[in-house]
Design an enzyme around this catalytic site. Structure first.
Site, PDB file in Angstrom:
ATOM      1  N   LYS A  93       0.816  -1.221   0.000  1.00  0.00           N
ATOM      2  CA  LYS A  93       0.000   0.000   0.000  1.00  0.00           C
ATOM      3  C   LYS A  93       0.850   1.272   0.000  1.00  0.00           C
ATOM      4  O   LYS A  93       0.483   2.278  -0.588  1.00  0.00           O
ATOM      5  CB  LYS A  93      -0.927   0.017   1.214  1.00  0.00           C
ATOM      6  CG  LYS A  93      -1.918  -1.145   1.267  1.00  0.00           C
ATOM      7  CD  LYS A  93      -3.231  -0.752   0.682  1.00  0.00           C
ATOM      8  CE  LYS A  93      -4.271  -1.846   0.583  1.00  0.00           C
ATOM      9  NZ  LYS A  93      -4.149  -3.073   1.309  1.00  0.00           N
ATOM     10  N   GLU A 115      -9.971   5.882   3.145  1.00  0.00           N
ATOM     11  CA  GLU A 115     -10.812   4.834   3.714  1.00  0.00           C
ATOM     12  C   GLU A 115      -9.871   3.681   4.066  1.00  0.00           C
ATOM     13  O   GLU A 115      -8.787   3.563   3.509  1.00  0.00           O
ATOM     14  CB  GLU A 115     -11.840   4.370   2.677  1.00  0.00           C
ATOM     15  CG  GLU A 115     -11.328   3.366   1.621  1.00  0.00           C
ATOM     16  CD  GLU A 115     -10.293   3.922   0.655  1.00  0.00           C
ATOM     17  OE1 GLU A 115     -10.226   5.157   0.476  1.00  0.00           O
ATOM     18  OE2 GLU A 115      -9.531   3.120   0.081  1.00  0.00           O
ATOM     19  N   SER A 376       1.964  -9.678  -1.134  1.00  0.00           N
ATOM     20  CA  SER A 376       1.554  -8.283  -0.975  1.00  0.00           C
ATOM     21  C   SER A 376       1.843  -7.722   0.415  1.00  0.00           C
ATOM     22  O   SER A 376       1.986  -6.514   0.582  1.00  0.00           O
ATOM     23  CB  SER A 376       0.059  -8.156  -1.276  1.00  0.00           C
ATOM     24  OG  SER A 376      -0.680  -9.074  -0.489  1.00  0.00           O
TER      25      SER A 376
HETATM   26  C1  LIG Z   1      -5.031  -4.205   1.048  1.00  0.00           C
HETATM   27  C2  LIG Z   1      -4.295  -5.466   0.874  1.00  0.00           C
HETATM   28  C3  LIG Z   1      -4.564  -6.340  -0.200  1.00  0.00           C
HETATM   29  C4  LIG Z   1      -5.682  -6.115  -1.184  1.00  0.00           C
HETATM   30  O1  LIG Z   1      -5.623  -4.945  -1.915  1.00  0.00           O
HETATM   31  P1  LIG Z   1      -5.305  -4.895  -3.468  1.00  0.00           P
HETATM   32  O2  LIG Z   1      -5.684  -3.520  -3.857  1.00  0.00           O
HETATM   33  O3  LIG Z   1      -6.123  -5.960  -4.136  1.00  0.00           O
HETATM   34  O4  LIG Z   1      -3.863  -5.153  -3.634  1.00  0.00           O
HETATM   35  C5  LIG Z   1      -3.776  -7.452  -0.357  1.00  0.00           C
HETATM   36  N1  LIG Z   1      -2.781  -7.738   0.511  1.00  0.00           N
HETATM   37  C6  LIG Z   1      -2.497  -6.930   1.569  1.00  0.00           C
HETATM   38  C7  LIG Z   1      -1.388  -7.314   2.473  1.00  0.00           C
HETATM   39  C8  LIG Z   1      -3.243  -5.768   1.774  1.00  0.00           C
HETATM   40  O5  LIG Z   1      -2.947  -4.984   2.819  1.00  0.00           O
END
Ligand SMILES: *Cc1c(COP(=O)(O)O)cnc(C)c1O
Length: 393
Positions: A93, A115, A376
């Protein structure tokens, strides 16, 4: 469903029939100002240089590409992990948020609003606000405030104001609606920092551009690591779709097969129908009356009933495939990665891995394939859930 006929003429930011800008009249100039500022900034080497410097000095980019050696042997496919879990604040993020916060400052905006669901985007925005000296207000569903108390404390420690949202299901969908309502009332001073490839144009395109650093780095790293230069498969989890969009952007012009993995209960791209929410047209889970259904996932970051418009378009084109993984498969995959590689992923990220575990050795993902998986985020925020669900307590 009536929303099918909504098609604003001449609106940029369309992906086939998806995307667009379905917002109250009072937000149109604000969206246009963001679009104009972004296109100038993105063409300005000074802006790109400032962002790259922050991503290096503050976030720790480039993130490594880690071969998952023991897991690869067990599965019979070569798994490479793109390590967004190692970024400052613990998820991808921050890549997007720093870009947008720099843009807000360049536009002369004096505060940030955002948000958040699980709180990761809220924490990233609070971090960027502290770093750049911009006050931050974060809208968060009341249920998420209770479920994610730890991230609420983090945001407050970073100086952000957390506003609990008590409408609807009191989760991310309602927090997003409330943040947009608030933006209308403070449109000249506030910059709305959207957390995924969703929302009215230019957000889906702009957030993808800020996240493409994941895919661009991974492409170079794969070229150095793999004899064939490009992996056979590129896999990422999909909530709104920003880590996947950023990853795919680096590979969409290669022969790699792109796979987005949704939560079973948050599967907009896999099971959604066309509709409009939060300012854009895309695929959303809906009931027979076209009402948006609540998403349900053990991974709060995947708890969104829709998907970004570019994913809906890539799906229709057949360029990317969207599949689902269950809560249980994600938990098992997270624990498996922890034990085979010493890496504890976020439950969101574990969905991507869960598909690889399920598909490896089948015609979907044949033995001997090479697979890039974007991690992610890190699993620290999920430790209590993982221990309880994996029955390790
Ligand atoms: C917010 C989040 C996601 C999902 O968001 P995307 O916009 O689909 O990338 C995935 N993994 C983590 C660790 C997150 O914090």
């Amino acid at each position: 469903m009536s929303s099918i006929t909504l098609r604003p003429a001449g609106v940029p930011g369309r992906y086939g029939s998806y995307g667009g800008r379905y917002v109250p009249e009072s937000l149109i100039p604000a969206c246009e100002a963001v679009a104009e500022a972004f296109s100038q900034a993105w063409a300005d080497p000074g802006f790109r240089g400032s962002l790259a410097a922050l991503l290096s000095a503050h976030v720790g980019r480039p993130t490594p590409l880690t071969p998952a050696v023991r897991l690869s042997t067990e599965l019979g496919v070569t798994v490479l992990l793109k390590r967004e879990d190692l970024t400052h604040t613990g998820s991808h993020k921050i890549n997007n948020v720093l870009g947008q916060a720099l843009l807000a400052r360049r536009m002369g905006r004096t505060r940030l609003i955002a948000e958040t669901g699980a709180g990761m985007h809220g924490v990233a925005t609070a971090t960027a606000g502290a770093l750049l000296g911009l006050p931050v207000k974060v809208f968060m569903g009341e249920r998420d405030v209770e479920r994610q108390a730890h991230n609420v404390f983090r945001m407050r420690l970073l100086g952000a104001e957390v506003v609990p949202v008590t409408t609807g299901s009191r989760t991310l969908k309602d927090a997003t609606s409330e943040a947009m309502r608030h933006w209308v009332t403070d449109v000249d001073e506030a910059y709305y920092c959207v957390g995924s490839v969703i929302g009215p144009h230019p957000y889906p395109m702009m957030v993808r551009e800020f996240q493409r650093v994941i895919g661009d780095e991974a492409r170079r790293q794969c070229a150095a690591e793999l004899p064939a230069a490009t992996p056979d498969y590129v896999v990422a989890c999909v909530g709104g779709g920003s880590n996947a969009a950023g990853t795919f952007a680096g590979f969409v012009e290669t022969s790699a097969k792109l796979v987005g993995v949704e939560a079973e209960g948050g599967s907009g791209a896999t099971n959604g129908e066309i509709g409009v929410l939060h300012g854009f047209q895309s695929l959303f889970l809906q009931d027979e009356h076209g009402q948006i259904k609540e998403a349900h996932s053990i991974a709060a970051g995947l708890d969104y009933p829709g998907v970004g418009p570019e994913h809906a378009y890539l799906r229709d084109l057949g360029r990317a495939r969207y599949v689902t993984a269950s809560d249980g498969e994600a938990i098992a995959a997270a624990v498996r990665l922890a034990r085979s590689e010493g890496v504890l992923p976020a439950i969101e990220s574990a969905h991507a891995l869960a598909w690889v575990v399920r598909a490896a050795g089948t015609p979907e993902l044949p033995r001997g394939s090479t697979v890039l998986v974007t991690l992610s985020g890190r699993g620290d925020k999920d430790i209590t859930t993982l221990i309880a669900e994996a029955e390790l307590a």
